[in-house]
Write an enzyme that holds these catalytic residues in place. Sequence first.
Site, short mmCIF file in Angstrom:
data_model
loop_
_atom_site.label_atom_id
_atom_site.label_comp_id
_atom_site.label_asym_id
_atom_site.label_seq_id
_atom_site.Cartn_x
_atom_site.Cartn_y
_atom_site.Cartn_z
N SER A 302 0.66 -1.15 -0.11
CA SER A 302 0.07 0.07 -0.01
C SER A 302 0.89 1.24 0.05
O SER A 302 0.55 2.24 -0.49
CB SER A 302 -0.76 0.03 1.27
OG SER A 302 -2.02 -0.91 1.21
N ASP A 472 -5.42 -0.04 -4.39
CA ASP A 472 -3.96 -0.12 -4.02
C ASP A 472 -3.32 -1.50 -4.66
O ASP A 472 -2.08 -1.26 -5.18
CB ASP A 472 -3.78 0.15 -2.69
CG ASP A 472 -4.35 -0.78 -1.61
OD1 ASP A 472 -5.14 -1.82 -2.36
OD2 ASP A 472 -4.07 -0.81 -0.43
N HIS A 473 -4.04 -2.35 -4.83
CA HIS A 473 -3.37 -3.83 -5.17
C HIS A 473 -4.65 -4.67 -5.10
O HIS A 473 -5.64 -4.65 -4.41
CB HIS A 473 -1.99 -4.20 -4.49
CG HIS A 473 -2.34 -4.45 -2.77
ND1 HIS A 473 -3.35 -5.31 -2.32
CD2 HIS A 473 -1.94 -3.42 -1.93
CE1 HIS A 473 -3.16 -5.03 -1.19
NE2 HIS A 473 -2.55 -3.96 -0.62
#
Length: 592
Positions: A302, A472-473
């Site tokens: 993050s 973020d992912h």
Amino acid sequence: MDRLTKKLSDSKWALATLLGLILYGKSLFLLFTLYEVSVRVVLLSLLSIAPIALVVSFIFLFAGRGRWKYFFLVNVFFSVLFYADMVYFKGLNQLFSVYVLYIKNISFDFGSSASGYFMSYDFVVLLDLPVFLLMLRKSRIYEKEQTLKPQWGGALLRRTRFAVALTLSGLLMATQVMAVSGVEDMENFENHALLLSPVGNHLVNMASFVAEKVMNLTEDDRAEIRDWFEANAQNLTADETHAEDFGVLKGKNIVVLHFESLENFVLQETADGQEITPNLNRILKESYFFSGVREQVREGTSSDTELMFNTGLYPTQKGSAFMSYAENTYFALPKLLKSQGYATMTLHGDDAKFWNRDVMYPTLGIERYIDESLFEDKRYSGLGILDESLFQQSLLEIGRTKEPFYSYIMTVTSHTPFNLEEEYRYLGLPGDTADAGYLESIHYTDYHFGKFYEELKKKGLLENTAFVIFGDHEGIHKYHETELPENDKKIPFIVHVPGMKGEEIDRIGGQIDMLPTLLYLLGEEESTYGDKVMGTNLFHPGTGSVILASGEIIGDPEDPVHLQQAGILANKILAGDYFKPLVEDASSSLDD
């Protein structure tokens, strides 16, 4: 055991040989665990011999019980390290890094998500340690016997053995590293354990860590970086069909929603006949939705997203820039907006020191950091404070802040392990699987974002406010086995202005491209950021391309070498504090 300990103590070569065999056996076990049991893995495991010999060579510097101590300490060190490798690899697909040890402020709450990756058989690498501890203790018996033996020339012989072993193993390892550095598979860090070997990877990792800590950029380094930025400038222009979008966000309040683990596939998707993200779906009709953006985070996860979004720099290839380079000089979006009269703040329902954010945020130009200790409602779930409380606190803080403002809101409830309590599972999906938990967590955060949005509307704040929303992912695909639809590492990137005409832009890109795109919409001239931001404007003509953290390139770039150089040069920029002499003078007016 006494007889074996005596034989090992008396021999000049036995302990060295045994240590080498143990490290090789554990390396092979590690490779089997991370990859597969196959002939290919066995053959590649032979690359372990040189780095193991390099480590073992130092045992010849010691005599008597000193050899036992070195033997035991090295065995303990690599056994624990290999155990960490197996746990770490399951979460990030790479070996444990010495850079992680630098994360002195990492939150203990992370253990709740990491614990799921421990496997019962991993501890096998630790089983021999009690036996050798006992043998180390018994070796005291034979220490006096050895001191009574003639020692003429003993020190010279030990140093000679050490010098020969170190030279030969060092040359062989250097040759191996240079040979595999040009192999295409090395671009993917998931292969480093195989191509460098477990021990070799850690030796290279530690050497690079030391080198970067003392890096001073040469003029050639600086020229190389300048040339790269100059070549990249052509990627910052927009297609003429989007010429009118230049500056559409200028002067507006900016609310950034950093949506934890949000993947593309959940948008406009249903579960048991219910929309997973009804509120995000609703605003897509009045948004630019960049649907081709891929995650590019590395070990900083993050925090790497925060780095790319706020500074336009690729993450460090090892560790986290937030931990290693928090006191660098940066060109950063909050710093730029602050110079234009914006109030800047960040809200996150976690410990202020997590990922060293309490140090990094002021560096980026964040004036106020509202962490969990400042929240009025401190209801926890999973990794941190519930997102319902986060959005309530965001409303309070926005109400206390002068306009225009830049508010960076980081959610946390949708973080793995996706074990949301029953009372917050609004979809009511059956079962306690990670898949159901992920969808429930995403829906929960989306629900409270919708309430936050409506409250801003009631207060009349939407008239001059833009929303920037991104994942973020990956979440479920990154950390768990799943039966949910494929996601192909895509994360949503949404720019929403109430009342605007929506459009989906499927140009291939990455998180590194979010900042230059946003700067274009904010009406910033390229001269302001063209030599500081590494991404591409997602309004640029063409189908686009992206380089993933693994080194894989998606799309058809005009210059693939340019993309491949980006991460390496970003490492130099960060390790050498490249912008300090460039930005400090130019931005002194920004900080006033």
